[in-house]
Scaffold this motif. Sequence first.
Motif, PDB file in Angstrom:
ATOM      1  N   VAL A 788      39.544  -1.085  -8.653  1.00  0.00           N
ATOM      2  CA  VAL A 788      38.123  -0.746  -8.576  1.00  0.00           C
ATOM      3  C   VAL A 788      37.908   0.731  -8.877  1.00  0.00           C
ATOM      4  O   VAL A 788      36.953   1.117  -9.592  1.00  0.00           O
ATOM      5  CB  VAL A 788      37.566  -1.129  -7.189  1.00  0.00           C
ATOM      6  CG1 VAL A 788      36.111  -0.666  -7.045  1.00  0.00           C
ATOM      7  CG2 VAL A 788      37.658  -2.634  -6.959  1.00  0.00           C
ATOM      8  N   LEU A 789      38.770   1.579  -8.356  1.00  0.00           N
ATOM      9  CA  LEU A 789      38.640   3.016  -8.617  1.00  0.00           C
ATOM     10  C   LEU A 789      38.806   3.322 -10.105  1.00  0.00           C
ATOM     11  O   LEU A 789      38.084   4.164 -10.668  1.00  0.00           O
ATOM     12  CB  LEU A 789      39.688   3.775  -7.802  1.00  0.00           C
ATOM     13  CG  LEU A 789      39.755   5.292  -8.028  1.00  0.00           C
ATOM     14  CD1 LEU A 789      38.423   5.955  -7.690  1.00  0.00           C
ATOM     15  CD2 LEU A 789      40.883   5.898  -7.191  1.00  0.00           C
ATOM     16  N   GLN A 790      39.722   2.619 -10.742  1.00  0.00           N
ATOM     17  CA  GLN A 790      39.946   2.851 -12.169  1.00  0.00           C
ATOM     18  C   GLN A 790      38.715   2.471 -12.996  1.00  0.00           C
ATOM     19  O   GLN A 790      38.349   3.169 -13.949  1.00  0.00           O
ATOM     20  CB  GLN A 790      41.166   2.046 -12.625  1.00  0.00           C
ATOM     21  CG  GLN A 790      41.666   2.407 -14.019  1.00  0.00           C
ATOM     22  CD  GLN A 790      42.908   1.622 -14.378  1.00  0.00           C
ATOM     23  OE1 GLN A 790      43.131   0.524 -13.874  1.00  0.00           O
ATOM     24  NE2 GLN A 790      43.749   2.187 -15.249  1.00  0.00           N
ATOM     25  N   LEU A 791      38.058   1.387 -12.617  1.00  0.00           N
ATOM     26  CA  LEU A 791      36.859   0.963 -13.336  1.00  0.00           C
ATOM     27  C   LEU A 791      35.729   1.969 -13.153  1.00  0.00           C
ATOM     28  O   LEU A 791      34.973   2.245 -14.104  1.00  0.00           O
ATOM     29  CB  LEU A 791      36.419  -0.426 -12.864  1.00  0.00           C
ATOM     30  CG  LEU A 791      37.382  -1.582 -13.126  1.00  0.00           C
ATOM     31  CD1 LEU A 791      36.764  -2.891 -12.664  1.00  0.00           C
ATOM     32  CD2 LEU A 791      37.746  -1.662 -14.599  1.00  0.00           C
ATOM     33  N   LEU A 792      35.576   2.503 -11.946  1.00  0.00           N
ATOM     34  CA  LEU A 792      34.532   3.492 -11.705  1.00  0.00           C
ATOM     35  C   LEU A 792      34.818   4.788 -12.467  1.00  0.00           C
ATOM     36  O   LEU A 792      33.910   5.433 -13.005  1.00  0.00           O
ATOM     37  CB  LEU A 792      34.431   3.789 -10.202  1.00  0.00           C
ATOM     38  CG  LEU A 792      33.451   2.959  -9.376  1.00  0.00           C
ATOM     39  CD1 LEU A 792      33.563   3.323  -7.905  1.00  0.00           C
ATOM     40  CD2 LEU A 792      32.030   3.150  -9.858  1.00  0.00           C
ATOM     41  N   LYS A 793      36.066   5.136 -12.513  1.00  0.00           N
ATOM     42  CA  LYS A 793      36.434   6.428 -13.096  1.00  0.00           C
ATOM     43  C   LYS A 793      36.293   6.433 -14.612  1.00  0.00           C
ATOM     44  O   LYS A 793      35.853   7.434 -15.208  1.00  0.00           O
ATOM     45  CB  LYS A 793      37.877   6.761 -12.682  1.00  0.00           C
ATOM     46  CG  LYS A 793      38.345   8.140 -13.111  1.00  0.00           C
ATOM     47  CD  LYS A 793      39.751   8.383 -12.561  1.00  0.00           C
ATOM     48  CE  LYS A 793      40.246   9.771 -12.962  1.00  0.00           C
ATOM     49  NZ  LYS A 793      41.615  10.035 -12.427  1.00  0.00           N
ATOM     50  N   TYR A 794      36.617   5.343 -15.246  1.00  0.00           N
ATOM     51  CA  TYR A 794      36.666   5.307 -16.707  1.00  0.00           C
ATOM     52  C   TYR A 794      35.538   4.466 -17.316  1.00  0.00           C
ATOM     53  O   TYR A 794      35.681   3.988 -18.448  1.00  0.00           O
ATOM     54  CB  TYR A 794      38.019   4.762 -17.174  1.00  0.00           C
ATOM     55  CG  TYR A 794      39.170   5.661 -16.819  1.00  0.00           C
ATOM     56  CD1 TYR A 794      39.417   6.823 -17.547  1.00  0.00           C
ATOM     57  CD2 TYR A 794      40.007   5.360 -15.750  1.00  0.00           C
ATOM     58  CE1 TYR A 794      40.478   7.658 -17.218  1.00  0.00           C
ATOM     59  CE2 TYR A 794      41.063   6.184 -15.406  1.00  0.00           C
ATOM     60  CZ  TYR A 794      41.291   7.335 -16.142  1.00  0.00           C
ATOM     61  OH  TYR A 794      42.328   8.179 -15.816  1.00  0.00           O
ATOM     62  N   ASN A 795      34.458   4.273 -16.576  1.00  0.00           N
ATOM     63  CA  ASN A 795      33.339   3.528 -17.158  1.00  0.00           C
ATOM     64  C   ASN A 795      32.709   4.350 -18.283  1.00  0.00           C
ATOM     65  O   ASN A 795      32.362   5.525 -18.106  1.00  0.00           O
ATOM     66  CB  ASN A 795      32.293   3.221 -16.081  1.00  0.00           C
ATOM     67  CG  ASN A 795      31.096   2.479 -16.647  1.00  0.00           C
ATOM     68  OD1 ASN A 795      31.207   1.305 -17.006  1.00  0.00           O
ATOM     69  ND2 ASN A 795      29.957   3.157 -16.735  1.00  0.00           N
ATOM     70  N   SER A 829      38.616   9.142  -0.559  1.00  0.00           N
ATOM     71  CA  SER A 829      37.933  10.364  -0.987  1.00  0.00           C
ATOM     72  C   SER A 829      37.565  10.312  -2.461  1.00  0.00           C
ATOM     73  O   SER A 829      36.484  10.758  -2.862  1.00  0.00           O
ATOM     74  CB  SER A 829      38.816  11.576  -0.702  1.00  0.00           C
ATOM     75  OG  SER A 829      40.048  11.465  -1.411  1.00  0.00           O
ATOM     76  N   SER A 830      38.449   9.740  -3.284  1.00  0.00           N
ATOM     77  CA  SER A 830      38.136   9.617  -4.712  1.00  0.00           C
ATOM     78  C   SER A 830      36.956   8.689  -4.943  1.00  0.00           C
ATOM     79  O   SER A 830      36.084   8.955  -5.788  1.00  0.00           O
ATOM     80  CB  SER A 830      39.364   9.110  -5.470  1.00  0.00           C
ATOM     81  OG  SER A 830      40.450  10.004  -5.327  1.00  0.00           O
ATOM     82  N   LEU A 831      36.917   7.625  -4.182  1.00  0.00           N
ATOM     83  CA  LEU A 831      35.798   6.692  -4.325  1.00  0.00           C
ATOM     84  C   LEU A 831      34.486   7.336  -3.896  1.00  0.00           C
ATOM     85  O   LEU A 831      33.442   7.170  -4.550  1.00  0.00           O
ATOM     86  CB  LEU A 831      36.067   5.430  -3.492  1.00  0.00           C
ATOM     87  CG  LEU A 831      37.181   4.509  -4.006  1.00  0.00           C
ATOM     88  CD1 LEU A 831      37.511   3.447  -2.969  1.00  0.00           C
ATOM     89  CD2 LEU A 831      36.761   3.857  -5.313  1.00  0.00           C
ATOM     90  N   LEU A 832      34.518   8.088  -2.801  1.00  0.00           N
ATOM     91  CA  LEU A 832      33.295   8.730  -2.321  1.00  0.00           C
ATOM     92  C   LEU A 832      32.800   9.783  -3.306  1.00  0.00           C
ATOM     93  O   LEU A 832      31.585   9.986  -3.465  1.00  0.00           O
ATOM     94  CB  LEU A 832      33.540   9.358  -0.948  1.00  0.00           C
ATOM     95  CG  LEU A 832      33.777   8.370   0.210  1.00  0.00           C
ATOM     96  CD1 LEU A 832      34.053   9.114   1.499  1.00  0.00           C
ATOM     97  CD2 LEU A 832      32.580   7.439   0.378  1.00  0.00           C
ATOM     98  N   LYS A 833      33.718  10.471  -3.968  1.00  0.00           N
ATOM     99  CA  LYS A 833      33.305  11.451  -4.975  1.00  0.00           C
ATOM    100  C   LYS A 833      32.577  10.766  -6.120  1.00  0.00           C
ATOM    101  O   LYS A 833      31.573  11.280  -6.635  1.00  0.00           O
ATOM    102  CB  LYS A 833      34.531  12.204  -5.497  1.00  0.00           C
ATOM    103  CG  LYS A 833      35.126  13.188  -4.512  1.00  0.00           C
ATOM    104  CD  LYS A 833      36.353  13.882  -5.103  1.00  0.00           C
ATOM    105  CE  LYS A 833      36.971  14.856  -4.099  1.00  0.00           C
ATOM    106  NZ  LYS A 833      38.185  15.521  -4.650  1.00  0.00           N
ATOM    107  N   ARG A 834      33.069   9.602  -6.539  1.00  0.00           N
ATOM    108  CA  ARG A 834      32.408   8.870  -7.617  1.00  0.00           C
ATOM    109  C   ARG A 834      31.012   8.411  -7.203  1.00  0.00           C
ATOM    110  O   ARG A 834      30.066   8.474  -7.990  1.00  0.00           O
ATOM    111  CB  ARG A 834      33.259   7.666  -8.019  1.00  0.00           C
ATOM    112  CG  ARG A 834      34.613   8.034  -8.585  1.00  0.00           C
ATOM    113  CD  ARG A 834      34.469   8.782  -9.895  1.00  0.00           C
ATOM    114  NE  ARG A 834      35.723   9.438 -10.286  1.00  0.00           N
ATOM    115  CZ  ARG A 834      35.841  10.203 -11.368  1.00  0.00           C
ATOM    116  NH1 ARG A 834      34.788  10.434 -12.127  1.00  0.00           N
ATOM    117  NH2 ARG A 834      36.998  10.767 -11.654  1.00  0.00           N
ATOM    118  N   ILE A 835      30.902   7.973  -5.959  1.00  0.00           N
ATOM    119  CA  ILE A 835      29.592   7.528  -5.470  1.00  0.00           C
ATOM    120  C   ILE A 835      28.635   8.709  -5.387  1.00  0.00           C
ATOM    121  O   ILE A 835      27.450   8.597  -5.761  1.00  0.00           O
ATOM    122  CB  ILE A 835      29.761   6.828  -4.106  1.00  0.00           C
ATOM    123  CG1 ILE A 835      30.540   5.521  -4.265  1.00  0.00           C
ATOM    124  CG2 ILE A 835      28.393   6.562  -3.475  1.00  0.00           C
ATOM    125  CD1 ILE A 835      30.835   4.826  -2.972  1.00  0.00           C
TER     126      ILE A 835
END
Length: 1430
Positions: A788-795, A829-835
């Motif tokens: 899931v993190l990879q999808l958010l990061k590289y969308n 923390s990485s997920l929260l930064k993306r949000i």
Amino acid sequence: MAKPRKPKNEDPKPENSGALVHHQKLCLSIDLHKRLVYGYTELEIAVPEIGIVGLHAENLGIESVSVDGEPTEFEYYPQQHQQQAEDDDRRWSSVDSPASAADAAGSVYLSALEKELVPNLLINCCKPAKAESEQLEQQPVSENGFHSSAEPKQNVRVVRINYWIEKAETGIHFKDNVLHTDNQIRRARCWFPCIDDSSQRCCYDLEFTVAHNLVAVSTGSLLYQVLSKDNPPRKTYVYKLDVPVAARWISLAVAPFEILPDHQFSLISHMCLLPNLSKMRNTVEYFHSAFSCYKDYLSADFPFNSYKQVFIEPEMAVSSMSLGASMNIFSSQVLFDEKLIDQTIDTRIKLAYALARQWFGVYITPEGPDDEWLLDGLSGFLTDFFIKKHLGNNEARYRRYKANCAVCKVDSSGATALSCSASCKDLYGTHCMGLYGKIRSWKAVAILQMLEKQMGPESFRRILQTVVSRAQDKTRSVKTLSTKEFRHFANKVGNLERPFLKDFFPRWVGSCGCPILRMGFSYNKRKNIVELAVLRGCTASQTSSTSALDINPNTENRDGDSGWPGMMSIRVYELDGMYDHPILPMAGEAWQLLEIQCHSKLAARRFQKPKKGLKLDGSDDNGDVPSMDVRSSTESPLLWIRADPDMEYLAEIHFNQPVQMWINQLEKDKDVIAQAQAISTLEALPQLSFSVVNALNNFLTDSKAFWRVRIEAAFALASSASEETDFAGLLHLIKFYKSRRFDSDIGLPKPNDFHDFAEYFVLEAIPHAVAMVRAADKKSPREAIEFVLQLLKYNDNNGNPYSDVFWLAALVQSVGELEFGKQSILLLSSLLKRIDRLLQCDSLMPSYNGILTISCIRTLAQIALKLSGFIPLDRVYELVKPFRDLKAMWQVRIEASRALLDLEFHLKGIDAALLLFIKYVQEEPSLRGQLKLATHVMRLCQMKEGPSSNDEISSQNLISLLCLMEGRMAFNNVFLRHYLFCILQVIAKRPPTLHGVPRENRTLQMGLTDAFNYQRNIFVLDPDSKPLEVPSSTQNPAQDLAVSEGLKDAIDEVAKNVLHEAGKEVHDKAVKETPPTQSPKQLQTEIPLAPPLETQNAECPQEPLTEAHNTEFHREPSTEARNSEFHQEPPIETRIEVSKEADTISNSHERKTKIKIKVKQSSAASRADTDNQIAERSLGAGRNDIDHGPTSSVSVDAPPRNCAETISTGHHNIEEVNSWHDRGSRMTASIGSAKIVSDGDELVKELQCTADSSVIYSHPLPEDPSSSSIIQDNNIDADARRYASLQTLSIARRDPDEDSLRKEASGRGKEKHKSKEKKRKREDHKDHKGRHHDDPEYLERKRLKKEKKRKEKELAKLRSEEAKRSSLENSSKKEEPPQPKPVVPSGYNNNNSRIAEVRRVESKPEASEGISSGAPKLRIKYKNQMLGKS
């Protein structure tokens, strides 16, 4: 034989007194800058004989009223909603528990709904009548469904009302430079005076004057526009609606609209504000296809001359859709541009449904409340036809399957019965709101589709064409449709047999509950047949379905046994093909064992003996030889079996077949319903094999399968992923996604490409499914979080012509579904930064409807709740709170409020969440936002599993909810009021519906003056009457208002059955729970020969008699039960209602009298009274059977009136005598068991009074000291009680000189009683022998009579022995001076009392152990004879 129905012309409310509007003209001048609306309305009204016309008006300032051009008198009673805080504390002082608050909410809700039915603008139209010819010329042709042409002399007047709108808070709304109306039920009165009733329909002329730069859009056809010469100029829009409609369907919208004519049909116009023009152009591009679809299917033109769709800002709209005649107002949030994909399907279906409602619901209206389901179902049926034709058959079938599943889960009570008086008329339109309203709509569509399956699509289409063509016939003025007429069309046009329809409509439409079928099979290889075992049940309990049908469970209990009409088809898929077998009867025995002959045969096989090198199980180490189990499972020609494959029944089916057959059904059946059923069954298996996982994966990867079912397969794979299967489901999901969206060379996602819409929807659901995977420790695997993190990061959406806002929103919401463990918490923390980055981007460039910000807020709240130990909630609260600013987008503000309510609920409990909800809903300016908050809080209350010791709801919050419910905010928003009521019901663990709420409690919580403000008739009240005031010294207020669960169930049962069967048992239960008291009592008893229509919460004057004029019958059997339950409060007189069935009401008594009798009782006997009464009821006093005799009695409840001083009413010994009166001219009203005990001896008075039926006044009952008898009996046999004579009125006196008259009076009374009893029985037998020889009630009474005769013979010896023994004792007592007799317990040998009870009742006494004997009973006989009859 079925009882005759009440005539249709009695359905309109009597308060209008026959007033009928033929035509109405509305002229308004609107000033948006000053927020001012003023003008006048003219109504052509057929005035009733009384000369008073009642209209509805709220929030209006009435300047003047004229009739035929001459000023007239009028009275205006607007509703008052201001409440003092101290008044609230005093009025709701008895509310201290959820149950008491729910009772009070039902009372407040019912009172408010009933007030809305009463006209509050009364106009005097008593003017000299015009010439008859002049009136005939003036009288128009009635087009509103009423047969006014049958009345040759109608007093038609033109009533003009000049008014202005004082408060544009409901019904009509101002927002910036936009004015619009809504179609909330009974809110048309808030912007123009009218008869705001769906049964009143007329044509309209409409004129609206606005600023020259504004557009006024209204119902009807635009005739012309007039530009004035004012400075600045103003423009007048003139509309004419020549189709009679109800006032609710009159709509108006004023704004600087941009108008977009339809490029296919000139009569269609689309309007919106300038910023939304491009979206509207893209949204309505398809609309002509829906318009032509309905036109071709019905073979008729659109019923109105024009059709307008208006789109306004979502914060202005009360709901996403507001219907009007030839005009619909929508929220602009349904509009979308060409870049959006997700919103397309929902918007098209919503617009198509609104268009279908123009045909069925606005143009063709229901004949009565019981027929609303039919029009709602027909509009939904048309919408499904559009979905099937333009969105695909798979979409239509899948939606219908999911809707049917939801109906089967909820259809368990009378609230979902479609055509039932208890769920339609008595709910005042609230049955169309909330969850039950949606369920009723889905159920109506399902039932109509069942009829279509039975008669065929073409026959059903002809029925709809017939209905529409009949309505468009100019010679017919009626444009209504009833269930009875549709049933007739189903027989004549659809060629369905009458016996089938006779069973179909009562079972499916008039009752609740859906069939539950549990099936299993066994294959008989020798006979080559399938043995199918079926167990049929029902989703509704037997009591619920019986009460919904309003039948007597003792006589016609057929719901649980008869089942449903028709035969269900069983489809067997064999090796040689598919075969249908319509052999499963839906009626008859609940257990069915069927034999289905198979058509395919297996070729003979020769099984070789195991070789030496093989194992015992048939497997080999080096070869793939099938095992014995696999080989034996293939010894069947069956591939899979389905029940009801074409959805011919609305049923819940549980089919048991081997796993391999479910896999065959998933892989080989092309029906989306079969595929969905197979996936849900495989997902629910306790242990999933690799074969199941592979089958689900193969279906997910099949691009030819329907995309919605593929999404179900993805979530099934997620649920199958576990350590037992080596997380095969998770690996399959990730592999499938990467094969579609990843670049294999670099291992990263490719830029978005959404050209394949089906593939887009499936891939959009994969991250959510991956986030649902759990390991053994209930945490998400690290692979899932990294994915899931990879999808958010590289969308990357560069080069994609479509918007990825919904794609990103789905990704963000999948983050909220993750569960973080100790090792994976580092990725948070990485997920929260993306949000956070997405939130900042959305604040700079807002996404479509704020959908991205909404997803981020929702996800942050979910993460905060899951990781409350790691994340400080104060920080989350501060992060979310700014989004509640009034300047924020409406959807974002509501989502922020929801998130904060969730945090408050999960951290502090439901009480804190309710307190915060009350604060938020008062701060929310939009009506739709208030509704969203109330809906969310009701879900939170449903999540709460019962009140615990540390999570109780404070009484202050309950009172605040009640005050909010009866305040102006709830009046302005009927949906908010309904959900506030539902919240209070859910808190008390009750269903969120008005169905089943006891009607007798509704006057308990009315205001001090509310009970007198809204009367339907003119009453003669006592001059000293005062409003009810609850004394501050009332003790234990919670016990006063709260109704126990057992009593509530009993009251519900009484409300559903006949009065004489259950009312006494409820009262008995309430009396048994009443503790004894020794306080002095003053009992004032009321004997209405016809129950009053409306009751007043008034204190009783100190006169023994009063009179009142009563004009209508009602039915309310549980009055005494309520009075005995609320024993601490002063008694409240409530209306007493008699059953309205034709065979139980005397039609000859047109005028009724009401008599009050006041008896004082000494304090020394209070405890004995209660003990004796309990003893009497514990010894067999059951239900009283009705007796169809020529002289019978009307059921009389005698509730105590509120006396001047504060008194205790906990032990008023009132026993309901359940009886009735028939068509004869003689009527007996009686009060049974009002027990009075004195300290001295026990003497008896008999009072009889005969009155002429033409006399409307009442007079005191004369006492007759010569006729006296002794009644000292509480040990009465139940059968004897049913037939006991109700002739005597016994009152205890302190006159020892009359002691010698007791035996003589007893003998005379006994002989008189026996003769009249025999005569009554003979007449009863002659009268009913021919008419009721097949009536089960009559046969039961006949059996009881035989049993009574047998008991009389048994008592003969006992009487003679006791007579001799008593004569000897009495002769010895003559020599002694008379002494007062004390009250003795029933266990003692009191011969005199036993002789008295034998002579009076003629029944066998039963012994009592440890219970005191009863007190004397008070009974009245009141005879009423017809004039001219000897």
